[in-house]
Design an enzyme around this catalytic site. Structure first.
Site, PDB file in Angstrom:
ATOM      1  N   ASP A   9      40.903 -12.216  41.701  1.00  0.00           N
ATOM      2  CA  ASP A   9      40.323 -10.888  41.805  1.00  0.00           C
ATOM      3  C   ASP A   9      39.253 -10.767  40.718  1.00  0.00           C
ATOM      4  O   ASP A   9      39.167 -11.608  39.816  1.00  0.00           O
ATOM      5  CB  ASP A   9      41.420  -9.846  41.609  1.00  0.00           C
ATOM      6  CG  ASP A   9      40.956  -8.422  41.936  1.00  0.00           C
ATOM      7  OD1 ASP A   9      39.837  -8.258  42.466  1.00  0.00           O
ATOM      8  OD2 ASP A   9      41.721  -7.487  41.646  1.00  0.00           O
ATOM      9  N   PHE A  10      38.431  -9.732  40.777  1.00  0.00           N
ATOM     10  CA  PHE A  10      37.383  -9.519  39.773  1.00  0.00           C
ATOM     11  C   PHE A  10      37.872  -8.514  38.724  1.00  0.00           C
ATOM     12  O   PHE A  10      38.195  -8.883  37.604  1.00  0.00           O
ATOM     13  CB  PHE A  10      36.101  -9.029  40.444  1.00  0.00           C
ATOM     14  CG  PHE A  10      34.941  -8.885  39.495  1.00  0.00           C
ATOM     15  CD1 PHE A  10      34.121  -9.965  39.212  1.00  0.00           C
ATOM     16  CD2 PHE A  10      34.671  -7.675  38.873  1.00  0.00           C
ATOM     17  CE1 PHE A  10      33.050  -9.854  38.316  1.00  0.00           C
ATOM     18  CE2 PHE A  10      33.611  -7.542  37.981  1.00  0.00           C
ATOM     19  CZ  PHE A  10      32.802  -8.629  37.715  1.00  0.00           C
ATOM     20  N   ASP A  11      37.961  -7.240  39.104  1.00  0.00           N
ATOM     21  CA  ASP A  11      38.368  -6.198  38.157  1.00  0.00           C
ATOM     22  C   ASP A  11      39.819  -6.399  37.725  1.00  0.00           C
ATOM     23  O   ASP A  11      40.712  -6.608  38.550  1.00  0.00           O
ATOM     24  CB  ASP A  11      38.222  -4.815  38.797  1.00  0.00           C
ATOM     25  CG  ASP A  11      36.773  -4.472  39.084  1.00  0.00           C
ATOM     26  OD1 ASP A  11      36.023  -4.212  38.138  1.00  0.00           O
ATOM     27  OD2 ASP A  11      36.393  -4.492  40.268  1.00  0.00           O
TER      28      ASP A  11
END
Length: 264
Positions: free
Chosen positions: A23-25
């Protein structure tokens, strides 16, 4: 119980058949009050590039649009999957699953209605984020988070019923997106099939990552759970390797890159 070192050893045993998807955030970027200000931790881009030169697949699987990821992740070697995996960056363009693309007018209608309702309510700290194929409402900046959460949920439920979109709660956020049987789990499965990898690890931090955790564990892979102050109990309970925050996860990625570099 597996350790972080065990996962490194597994991925490094045959890099040509291994993949790491994240995932990013909350995983590569710390959660911030303003979603538009989210950015990779310093040094992360270089580590992603190093890993992508060794592993068969390094990918990002985010609720953010691909356009957002493109702005923040340099290079062409990292697989970008946005909007929970329903859009991907392929051959220099964004490709969207047709079943999801047809809901774009409903998403636009929902975004306009949410902005109208929250502007009229004038509750400080509530922020509507248009994401193209989805729309999110954040209340991280609200002074009274409990009251804001109840209000946002009420409004989002009303707009969901009106537009036919699916409500998806997250970490201090409510989201509306297409009511199709697509999530990070199906997106991860598509990426694994396309890359032809055997050993896979997935890193996430929020409820939206639960389908991907379930998918990777069902395939015999590893779940990497990145924690934080607001981690949901069901996410913390995932059977995987735990990291306290994105900073600790970055250290692990650097360790993985070091091991892979040493094998050349």
């Amino acid at each position: 119980m597996k350790t972080a070192s065990d996962v490194i050893a597994r991925l490094a045993s045959d890099p040509s058949r291994a993949g790491l998807v994240m995932d990013f955030d909350g995983v590569l970027a710390p959660i911030v009050d303003d979603p538009a200000a989210s950015a990779l931790l310093p040094g992360t881009a270089e580590v992603l590039d190093a890993l992508s030169r060794h592993l068969a697949m390094v990918g990002l699987l985010s609720g953010r649009p691909v356009s957002f990821l493109r702005e923040r992740v340099p290079g062409e070697n990292v697989v970008l999957m946005g909007s929970y995996g329903v859009e991907t960056w392929v051959d220099g363009e964004i490709r969207v699953l047709p079943a999801v693309a047809q809901w774009k007018p409903a998403v636009a209608e929902a975004e306009a209605e949410l902005r109208r309702l929250f502007d009229a309510a004038d509750v400080p700290g509530i922020h509507v984020e248009g994401k193209g194929l989805a729309v999110a409402v954040h209340w991280r900046q609200a002074r009274e988070r409990v009251a804001a959460a109840a209000f946002v949920e009420h409004v989002v439920r009303e707009v969901a019923a009106k537009t036919g979109l699916r409500r998806e709660p997250g970490k201090l956020v409510e989201e509306l997106r297409a009511p199709v049987d697509e999530d990070k789990g199906t997106g991860l499965q598509r990426a694994i099939r396309a890359a032809g990898v055997d050993a896979v690890a997935y890193a996430g931090d929020d409820r939206g990552d639960l389908p991907a955790f379930a998918a990777v564990l069902a395939l015999g892979g590893d779940a990497l759970v990145v924690g934080g102050v607001d981690i949901a109990p069901e996410v913390a309970a995932v059977d995987g390797v735990a990291f306290s925050d994105p900073e600790e996860f970055l250290v692990w990625m650097k360790d993985l890159a070091t091991v892979l570099d040493a094998q050349i």
